[in-house]
Design a protein around this motif. Sequence first.
Motif, PDB file in Angstrom:
ATOM      1  N   VAL A   3      15.759  -1.477  20.084  1.00 15.15           N
ATOM      2  CA  VAL A   3      15.596  -2.868  20.512  1.00 15.15           C
ATOM      3  C   VAL A   3      14.532  -3.557  19.670  1.00 15.15           C
ATOM      4  N   VAL A   4      13.407  -2.879  19.437  1.00 19.72           N
ATOM      5  CA  VAL A   4      12.328  -3.463  18.638  1.00 19.72           C
ATOM      6  C   VAL A   4      12.810  -3.754  17.222  1.00 19.72           C
ATOM      7  N   TYR A   5      13.483  -2.788  16.618  1.00 17.91           N
ATOM      8  CA  TYR A   5      13.925  -2.970  15.238  1.00 17.91           C
ATOM      9  C   TYR A   5      14.967  -4.084  15.121  1.00 17.91           C
ATOM     10  N   LEU A   6      15.959  -4.067  16.016  1.00 18.76           N
ATOM     11  CA  LEU A   6      17.017  -5.082  15.945  1.00 18.76           C
ATOM     12  C   LEU A   6      16.476  -6.470  16.255  1.00 18.76           C
ATOM     13  N   LEU A   7      15.524  -6.551  17.201  1.00 18.12           N
ATOM     14  CA  LEU A   7      14.919  -7.838  17.530  1.00 18.12           C
ATOM     15  C   LEU A   7      14.132  -8.394  16.353  1.00 18.12           C
ATOM     16  N   ALA A   8      13.385  -7.518  15.677  1.00 17.87           N
ATOM     17  CA  ALA A   8      12.617  -7.956  14.515  1.00 17.87           C
ATOM     18  C   ALA A   8      13.532  -8.386  13.379  1.00 17.87           C
ATOM     19  N   ALA A  11      15.106 -11.784  14.148  1.00 20.60           N
ATOM     20  CA  ALA A  11      14.183 -12.923  14.198  1.00 20.60           C
ATOM     21  C   ALA A  11      13.866 -13.445  12.797  1.00 20.60           C
ATOM     22  N   ARG A  12      13.252 -12.609  11.965  1.00 17.56           N
ATOM     23  CA  ARG A  12      12.825 -13.095  10.644  1.00 17.56           C
ATOM     24  C   ARG A  12      12.994 -12.045   9.556  1.00 17.56           C
ATOM     25  N   GLY A  13      14.046 -11.267   9.656  1.00 17.53           N
ATOM     26  CA  GLY A  13      14.321 -10.319   8.584  1.00 17.53           C
ATOM     27  C   GLY A  13      13.500  -9.059   8.636  1.00 17.53           C
ATOM     28  N   GLY A  14      12.790  -8.798   9.712  1.00 17.25           N
ATOM     29  CA  GLY A  14      12.081  -7.533   9.856  1.00 17.25           C
ATOM     30  C   GLY A  14      10.731  -7.478   9.184  1.00 17.25           C
ATOM     31  N   SER A  15      10.001  -8.589   9.110  1.00 13.47           N
ATOM     32  CA  SER A  15       8.657  -8.554   8.544  1.00 13.47           C
ATOM     33  C   SER A  15       7.732  -7.755   9.457  1.00 13.47           C
ATOM     34  N   ASN A  16       6.613  -7.310   8.908  1.00 11.47           N
ATOM     35  CA  ASN A  16       5.686  -6.484   9.681  1.00 11.47           C
ATOM     36  C   ASN A  16       5.155  -7.220  10.902  1.00 11.47           C
ATOM     37  N   ILE A  17       4.809  -8.492  10.732  1.00 12.98           N
ATOM     38  CA  ILE A  17       4.279  -9.277  11.849  1.00 12.98           C
ATOM     39  C   ILE A  17       5.327  -9.456  12.941  1.00 12.98           C
ATOM     40  N   THR A  18       6.564  -9.753  12.530  1.00 10.89           N
ATOM     41  CA  THR A  18       7.635  -9.933  13.507  1.00 10.89           C
ATOM     42  C   THR A  18       7.904  -8.641  14.262  1.00 10.89           C
ATOM     43  N   MET A  19       7.892  -7.526  13.544  1.00 11.15           N
ATOM     44  CA  MET A  19       8.119  -6.234  14.198  1.00 11.15           C
ATOM     45  C   MET A  19       6.995  -5.913  15.175  1.00 11.15           C
ATOM     46  N   LEU A  20       5.770  -6.265  14.807  1.00  6.59           N
ATOM     47  CA  LEU A  20       4.639  -6.052  15.705  1.00  6.59           C
ATOM     48  C   LEU A  20       4.790  -6.877  16.974  1.00  6.59           C
ATOM     49  N   LEU A  21       5.163  -8.149  16.825  1.00 10.32           N
ATOM     50  CA  LEU A  21       5.353  -9.008  17.988  1.00 10.32           C
ATOM     51  C   LEU A  21       6.517  -8.521  18.851  1.00 10.32           C
ATOM     52  N   ALA A  22       7.594  -8.049  18.213  1.00  7.98           N
ATOM     53  CA  ALA A  22       8.718  -7.502  18.969  1.00  7.98           C
ATOM     54  C   ALA A  22       8.294  -6.269  19.752  1.00  7.98           C
ATOM     55  N   GLY A  23       7.459  -5.429  19.127  1.00  5.95           N
ATOM     56  CA  GLY A  23       6.960  -4.244  19.818  1.00  5.95           C
ATOM     57  C   GLY A  23       6.105  -4.594  21.018  1.00  5.95           C
ATOM     58  N   LEU A 109      12.934   1.227   7.336  1.00  3.09           N
ATOM     59  CA  LEU A 109      13.747   1.726   8.447  1.00  3.09           C
ATOM     60  C   LEU A 109      13.539   3.221   8.650  1.00  3.09           C
ATOM     61  N   VAL A 110      13.533   3.986   7.563  1.00  3.47           N
ATOM     62  CA  VAL A 110      13.342   5.437   7.667  1.00  3.47           C
ATOM     63  C   VAL A 110      11.956   5.760   8.223  1.00  3.47           C
ATOM     64  N   LEU A 111      10.942   5.068   7.728  1.00  5.45           N
ATOM     65  CA  LEU A 111       9.579   5.305   8.217  1.00  5.45           C
ATOM     66  C   LEU A 111       9.441   4.901   9.680  1.00  5.45           C
ATOM     67  N   PHE A 112      10.063   3.785  10.047  1.00  2.00           N
ATOM     68  CA  PHE A 112      10.022   3.320  11.434  1.00  2.00           C
ATOM     69  C   PHE A 112      10.634   4.368  12.360  1.00  2.00           C
ATOM     70  N   ALA A 113      11.783   4.922  11.954  1.00  2.62           N
ATOM     71  CA  ALA A 113      12.453   5.929  12.770  1.00  2.62           C
ATOM     72  C   ALA A 113      11.642   7.222  12.830  1.00  2.62           C
ATOM     73  N   ALA A 114      11.118   7.664  11.685  1.00  2.20           N
ATOM     74  CA  ALA A 114      10.363   8.922  11.647  1.00  2.20           C
ATOM     75  C   ALA A 114       9.100   8.844  12.490  1.00  2.20           C
ATOM     76  N   CYS A 115       8.357   7.752  12.350  1.00  2.00           N
ATOM     77  CA  CYS A 115       7.128   7.595  13.128  1.00  2.00           C
ATOM     78  C   CYS A 115       7.427   7.459  14.617  1.00  2.00           C
ATOM     79  N   SER A 116       8.523   6.788  14.957  1.00  2.00           N
ATOM     80  CA  SER A 116       8.887   6.631  16.356  1.00  2.00           C
ATOM     81  C   SER A 116       9.240   7.970  16.990  1.00  2.00           C
TER      82      SER A 116
END
Length: 206
Positions: A3-8, A11-23, A109-116
């Motif tokens: 949900v966090v990744y798809l929402l980011a 919204a704005r192409g998955g920028s770091n700030i957008t992903m943080l706000l989605a999280g 995407l790979v780093l996001f999944a691995a860290c999650s």
Amino acid sequence: VAVVYLLARAARGGSNITMLLAGVAVSFFFSSMILFLQYISDLTRTFRMVRWVMGGLDSVVGLDSVLTMLPFVFAGSAVVLYLRHELNLIATGEELAAARGVEVDRVKLVLFAACSVMVGAIVSVCGPIGFVGLMAPHIVRTLMGADNRFLIPGSAVFGAVLLLLSDIIARTIVAPTMLPVGVVTACLGGPLFMYLILRDSKEVWS
């Protein structure tokens, strides 16, 4: 995580700030669900939920829990270390990294999944112990520089030491009562987080 990744991305192409706000938004939603479960539960279960949300190592006895999460942590760590050079290039700027052949979106995407996966495995054992992932990399970056070849393993080692020291404080500061270690890390991480905000704001205005 999905949900966090798809929402980011939407919204704005998955920028770091957008992903943080989605999280943050998704975190608030699920926090409200936890509060709802606490409200409808009996006192014993509510107390156990509150203690778990604080984060702690008191429920970890023996190596069974550690061995259960170890494959996830090793796999995630291997992925992050494998992409250390790409991380160094992305740190210089996403456009420059893309110009040098880095598939930025795929790497993120790979780093996001691995860290999650790593965080999920660890939280399932000891609860959400906050601020360790914030404090360790910033302190290690100050001591060792921003090269991810050294920053990633250094953060892992320093994070473990920091958690161990915090647990010692939690077990001794109000002995014989033991505080949840998440309370100690939050007390240490809160001021550091405020310092980083003030430092970054000064750099922007200067």
